[in-house]
Design a protein around this motif. Structure first.
Motif, PDB file in Angstrom:
ATOM      1  N   THR A   7      -0.827 -70.357 -11.297  1.00  0.00           N
ATOM      2  CA  THR A   7      -0.608 -71.874 -10.769  1.00  0.00           C
ATOM      3  C   THR A   7       0.887 -72.089 -10.884  1.00  0.00           C
ATOM      4  O   THR A   7       1.269 -72.080 -12.081  1.00  0.00           O
ATOM      5  CB  THR A   7      -1.617 -72.825 -11.664  1.00  0.00           C
ATOM      6  OG1 THR A   7      -2.928 -72.507 -11.574  1.00  0.00           O
ATOM      7  CG2 THR A   7      -1.334 -74.369 -11.283  1.00  0.00           C
ATOM      8  N   SER A   9       3.007 -74.788 -11.895  1.00  0.00           N
ATOM      9  CA  SER A   9       3.240 -75.845 -12.710  1.00  0.00           C
ATOM     10  C   SER A   9       4.339 -76.705 -12.540  1.00  0.00           C
ATOM     11  O   SER A   9       4.534 -77.923 -13.319  1.00  0.00           O
ATOM     12  CB  SER A   9       2.765 -75.611 -14.297  1.00  0.00           C
ATOM     13  OG  SER A   9       3.862 -74.735 -14.660  1.00  0.00           O
ATOM     14  N   ARG A  46       1.628 -77.433  -8.065  1.00  0.00           N
ATOM     15  CA  ARG A  46       0.187 -77.403  -8.565  1.00  0.00           C
ATOM     16  C   ARG A  46      -0.860 -76.441  -7.598  1.00  0.00           C
ATOM     17  O   ARG A  46      -1.927 -76.483  -7.770  1.00  0.00           O
ATOM     18  CB  ARG A  46      -0.659 -78.894  -8.588  1.00  0.00           C
ATOM     19  CG  ARG A  46       0.220 -79.718  -9.476  1.00  0.00           C
ATOM     20  CD  ARG A  46      -0.645 -81.031  -9.984  1.00  0.00           C
ATOM     21  NE  ARG A  46       0.140 -81.954 -10.539  1.00  0.00           N
ATOM     22  CZ  ARG A  46       1.359 -82.077 -11.273  1.00  0.00           C
ATOM     23  NH1 ARG A  46       1.797 -80.949 -11.673  1.00  0.00           N
ATOM     24  NH2 ARG A  46       1.728 -83.371 -11.735  1.00  0.00           N
TER      25      ARG A  46
END
Length: 93
Positions: A7, A9, A46
């Motif tokens: 992911t 982030s 994200r």
């Protein structure tokens, strides 16, 4: 075969990403491009990406391992080195 899901982030998109083989006895298969498997499409903040790498075990019985790292297409590290551990048992195929 090992699948990793990452992911992003950060607040910035990744410009693409790939896995780089750093070393070890669990080697990338011959089909891997120099020990690199990846996605060259941007990964948005994200967003997730799943990368897959086929590995070849050594001929010797016993423990085996490898180190891989997620990086941008130009080689900037996106993760610390990631260990992979395995075990070669008798009678396996």
């Amino acid at each position: 075969t090992v699948d990793w899901t990452f992911t992003n982030s950060s607040l910035q998109p990744w410009p693409g990403c790939r896995l780089r083989f750093l070393g070890g006895t669990l080697r990338p298969s011959r089909g891997s491009a120099g020990g690199r498997a990846g996605q060259m499409e941007p990964v948005p903040p994200r967003g997730t990406v799943t990368l897959q790498c086929e590995m070849v075990t050594p001929a010797e019985l016993g423990p085996c391992d490898a180190q891989w790292q997620l990086e941008t297409p130009d080689g900037h590290a996106l993760s610390p080195p990631m260990p992979v551990h395995g075990y070669v048992a008798a009678g396996g195929t």
